[in-house]
Every structure is written in structure tokens, then in C-alpha cells.
Design a protein around this motif. Structure first.
Motif: not given
Ligand code: FAD
Ligand code: SF4
Ligand code: SF4
Ligand code: SF4
Length: 386
Positions: A225, A236, A238-239, A242-243
Motif C-alpha cells: 500500500n 489515505t 491506497n493499494n 489503485k493509486d
């Protein structure tokens, strides 16, 4: 005589700061961010056109480092769970650094400072944490090569870690038996312009307060992440798949121009030891909390690696096995996919729109289903033909 930057031009300049560290005239070179968001040298009116900076520019001056083509390659990791957690891959950088810091010698590496990455020197264990983990942005070298030389002159031993172009620059400026160099396997560095735009539009925060842990291992080493922090407050998580900023980095949209055809990530390597992630490491020699690939590139590297053996697990492998999952370990070129389009539109489109248009998320679940479907079809065909 022409300066280094006039000789090679900005498209070949890595921003390694070699020219600054060798220039005899104070204030003749200033490093500033280019339109594309990379630190590069700009000459001032103080430049006397002596051309000495060409000697510190690794694009121009090639140093024969006597590193072996026939290098030793290992899969390894630190036995210390805390070190593994706080490292990008197997924590080998920290194990090497400990060896220098136990006698208050000097370690150079990269850390966050006011929303950017800078190189700095430490001599104490308690200062090591900020240097751990990869920061996927260009590190500002400042006068670190000159500083390293000064430490060596006072009898200190120095461990210097950087990208291959930075180590190549260091090699043009300093040669000393007490200097040990480590280069990282390098995919390239992404643009500060892209990073700053992403941060401003996503979080509306002062860039200077931002820090990113690019390699948080809470869900494992392979599916890490990114954790974005405002000072110490987590904003936040994010994986990596997914960033939005990472998507553009991994898809090679806004790397520094010379990274696409990097002449420094090659074998023989630039440094005494090379560190990276052992992607696609074979079963049996893998640690799920982080596995490093290490290449020992010469005798000096081998002597240091021997000293950390008690604290690590290690397995020797073929170089080709490591290269399979990590092409940047040797000569490798990337394509400039949508780079021109990205920069043409960076000032008039939102980052999110740029991302959807030029570096959409790769959808692993869709791909898995699709591959599964193809595999099943091939299998049923095979069964019918049998
Ligand atoms: C920009 C970049 C691209 C990379 N690309 C790849 C790749 O394609 N394949 C791969 O296998 N590995 C890559 N790495 C290296 C990898 O992420 C790990 O840094 C390496 O495996 C060492 O991990 P470790 O667990 O031993 O130590 P860590 O504690 O993770 O050590 C990281 C070391 O790198 C230094 N460092 C961190 N950020 C920077 C920076 N921006 N510039 C210069 N030095 C820095 C730190 O000071 C520290 O010495 C990359 C690293 C960076 C910074
Ligand atoms: S003064 Fe000499 S070394 Fe310095 S930037 Fe100009 S040409 Fe290069
Ligand atoms: S020494 Fe480095 S920063 Fe200076 S011109 Fe050469 S590549 Fe660019
Ligand atoms: S890819 Fe090459 S030029 Fe780019 S940062 Fe890495 S070593 Fe330097």
C-alpha cells in the motif's frame, strides 16, 4: 570550453548533481525544477566556461570501475522482523548500514524533507529510520558527493546508497578504499510536477507537509500500500494497483527523460553491491514479508556482504533467475507511452482525467477471469483431442 549541461542537453541529463559537486566556482550552477518537474542544472552569469564540470558528469566521463560481469546473485532478507517491516524489500540496506553505524561511520541515503526527497548523511543508528524504504521521486543530491569526500579525508568509512546514475556520478568524483557504494535496481524516477498536481488536487494540502510511505507492508510485500501523511497524520491508504500517481509511474508516463533509455542500469553494475526487490522469486527461497535480490559486484562488496551474514537468510541463485522478474537489473529500455500527451495536457486537465485517459488502472480481476476462461477452453480442447 562548454559546461556539461551545454554539452549533453537536458534530455540526457539525469539530474545527478555531479557537475555541481565538481564545479570550482561558487554559484555558477543552480539546480531548479524543469517544466516537466525534474531537478536539473542551470548556469548563472558566474560560469567561466572552464568545462571542468564535464569531468563530474557521468554521461560524458566514463569511469572503469572494474566490476565483474560475472557477479554473484542472492535471494535474501533480514532475520529481524522489525527491519523487514520498515524496509521496501528484504531490509538488506539496513543490515549494511548497521555495519557502518555501529562505529559511528557515515551512511548516505535519501529521506523526505519538506515534501521532496533529499540525500543526506547520518552517523547514528537513531537517525537511520528516515533513510529506510524507497521514495519514488528524484532525490536532490545537493553537495553530498563533496561531503562524502570530506568524511573520507577525516578517516571515516562511508556507505553511499543511490540510483545507478547517482553512483556513476559519485564514482567520477571520489575514489577511496573506505568508500563502499550501493546502487538500487532502478525503474526510473517520476516527475515532481505530476506528484504535486496529484497531491494538491486529491488532498488539497500544503505540499511541504506531505510524506508518503510508498511501501507499506500491512497487506504483504508483493501487494503493498501507499500511505499518504500530512505531517504524521494519515490521510489515505491506497493499494499500489489503485493509486492514480503510481499508475502513471508504473506505466512509464512521466519518468525523467533519460530513464527511458538509461545507460547506467547495466551490467557490470555501477556500485559494489546492488539491491532490489526479488520479484518472481522461486518458492523455497522467498520470504512473504520481503525478499531482496542482491548482487555482489566486486571484492569490496563481497567483503561487506560477508560481515552481515549472521543477520540475514541468503540463497545463491543464477543471475538470469533474478533478471526474469526484474529487467531493470540490466540494460533495459522503456517506451514513452503517452508522455507527450500527458505533458501537453497537464496544465489544463485534472489529474483524475489525465489518469483515466492516459494511464487507466489495469484490472487484474478482469484479466484473471479472462485468462481463466482461455485456460479452461484450451484444457477442454486438449481433453477432446486425447
Ligand atoms: C526510484 C526507485 C526506483 C526503483 N525501482 C526498482 C525496480 O524497478 N526494481 C527493483 O527491484 N527495485 C527497485 N527499487 C529499489 C527497491 O525499491 C528497494 O529500494 C531496494 O530493494 C532496497 O530495499 P531494502 O529493503 O534493502 O532497503 P530499503 O530500506 O527499502 O532501502 C532503500 C534505500 O534506497 C535509498 N533511496 C530511497 N529512495 C531513494 C531515491 N529516491 N533515490 C535514491 N536513493 C533512494 C534509501 O536511502 C535506502 O538506502 C527502486 C527504488 C527507487 C528509489
Ligand atoms: S564554471 Fe566551469 S565547472 Fe562551473 S559550470 Fe561553468 S563550465 Fe562548469
Ligand atoms: S552531471 Fe548530472 S546533473 Fe550535471 S549535466 Fe551531467 S547528468 Fe546533468
Ligand atoms: S533510470 Fe537511470 S537515469 Fe533514471 S534515475 Fe534510474 S539510474 Fe538514473
Amino acid at each position: 570550453m562548454k559546461s556539461a549541461i551545454e554539452t549533453i542537453s537536458y534530455n540526457r541529463c539525469t539530474g545527478c548533481y555531479g557537475c555541481l559537486n565538481i564545479c570550482p566556482v561558487d554559484g555558477a550552477i543552480e539546480f531548479k525544477k524543469t517544466e516537466e518537474g525534474f531537478y536539473k542544472p542551470f548556469l548563472t552569469s558566474k560560469c567561466i566556461q572552464c568545462g571542468i564540470c564535464q569531468k563530474g558528469c557521468p554521461v560524458i566521463t566514463k569511469i572503469n570501475n572494474n566490476n565483474l560481469k560475472d557477479i554473484k546473485t542472492y535471494s535474501c532478507w533480514s532475520k529481524d522482523k522489525e527491519i523487514l517491516k520498515n524496509s521496501s524489500s528484504g531490509g538488506i540496506f539496513t543490515e549494511l548500514a548497521k555495519e557502518f553505524l555501529k562505529d559511528e561511520n557515515i551512511v548516505f541515503g535519501a529521506k523526505w524533507f519538506e515534501g521532496e526527497i533529499i540525500h543526506c548523511a547520518i552517523s547514528k543508528m537513531e537517525d537511520l529510520k528516515p533513510l529506510q524504504k524507497s521514495k519514488y521521486l528524484q532525490s536532490k543530491m545537493g553537495n553530498s558527493y563533496k561531503e562524502a569526500k570530506k568524511h573520507l579525508m577525516t578517516g571515516k568509512k562511508v556507505l553511499f546508497v543511490g540510483t545507478p546514475c547517482q553512483i556513476a556520478a559519485l564514482n567520477t568524483i571520489v575514489k577511496h578504499e573506505n568508500l563502499t557504494t550501493v546502487d538500487i535496481i532502478c525503474h526510473g524516477v517520476p516527475s515532481y510536477k505530476a506528484f504535486n498536481k496529484y497531491i494538491r488536487e486529491s488532498f488539497n494540502l500544503d505540499i511541504k507537509n506531505i510524506e508518503v510511505d510508498f511501501r507499506n507492508k500491512d497487506e504483504g510485500w508483493e501487494s503493498y500500500n501507499l500511505i499518504f501523511k500530512d505531517k504524521d497524520k494519515i490521510i489515505t491508504k491506497n493499494n499500489l494497483s489503485k493509486d492514480q500517481f503510481f499508475a502513471g509511474f508504473l506505466q512509464d508516463v512521466y519518468l525523467n527523460k533519460p530513464c527511458y533509455k538509461c545507460e547506467f542500469r547495466t551490467t557490470p553494475r555501477q556500485a559494489d553491491i546492488t539491491l532490489g526487490d526479488f520479484w518472481q522469486v522461486p518458492k523455497g527461497i522467498k520470504n512473504f514479508d520481503g525478499t531482496s535480490v542482491v548482487t555482489v559486484n566486486n571484492k569490496k562488496g563481497g567483503d561487506l556482504f560477508e560481515k552481515i551474514e549472521a543477520g540475514i537468510e541468503k540463497f545463491e541463485v543464477d543471475f538470469e533467475t533474478a533478471l526474469k522478474g526484474n529487467p531493470c537489473l540490466s540494460t533495459y529500455s522503456q517506451k514513452e507511452k503517452n508522455r507527450v500527451e500527458f505533458y501537453e495536457n497537464v496544465d489544463n486537465m485534472k489529474f483524475e482525467e489525465l489518469q483515466r485517459k492516459y494511464f487507466p488502472f489495469y484490472n487484474p480481476s478482469f484479466l484473471r477471469k479472462y485468462l481463466g476462461f482461455i485456460k479452461r477452453k484450451i484444457y477442454s480442447l486438449y481433453e477432446r483431442l486425447r
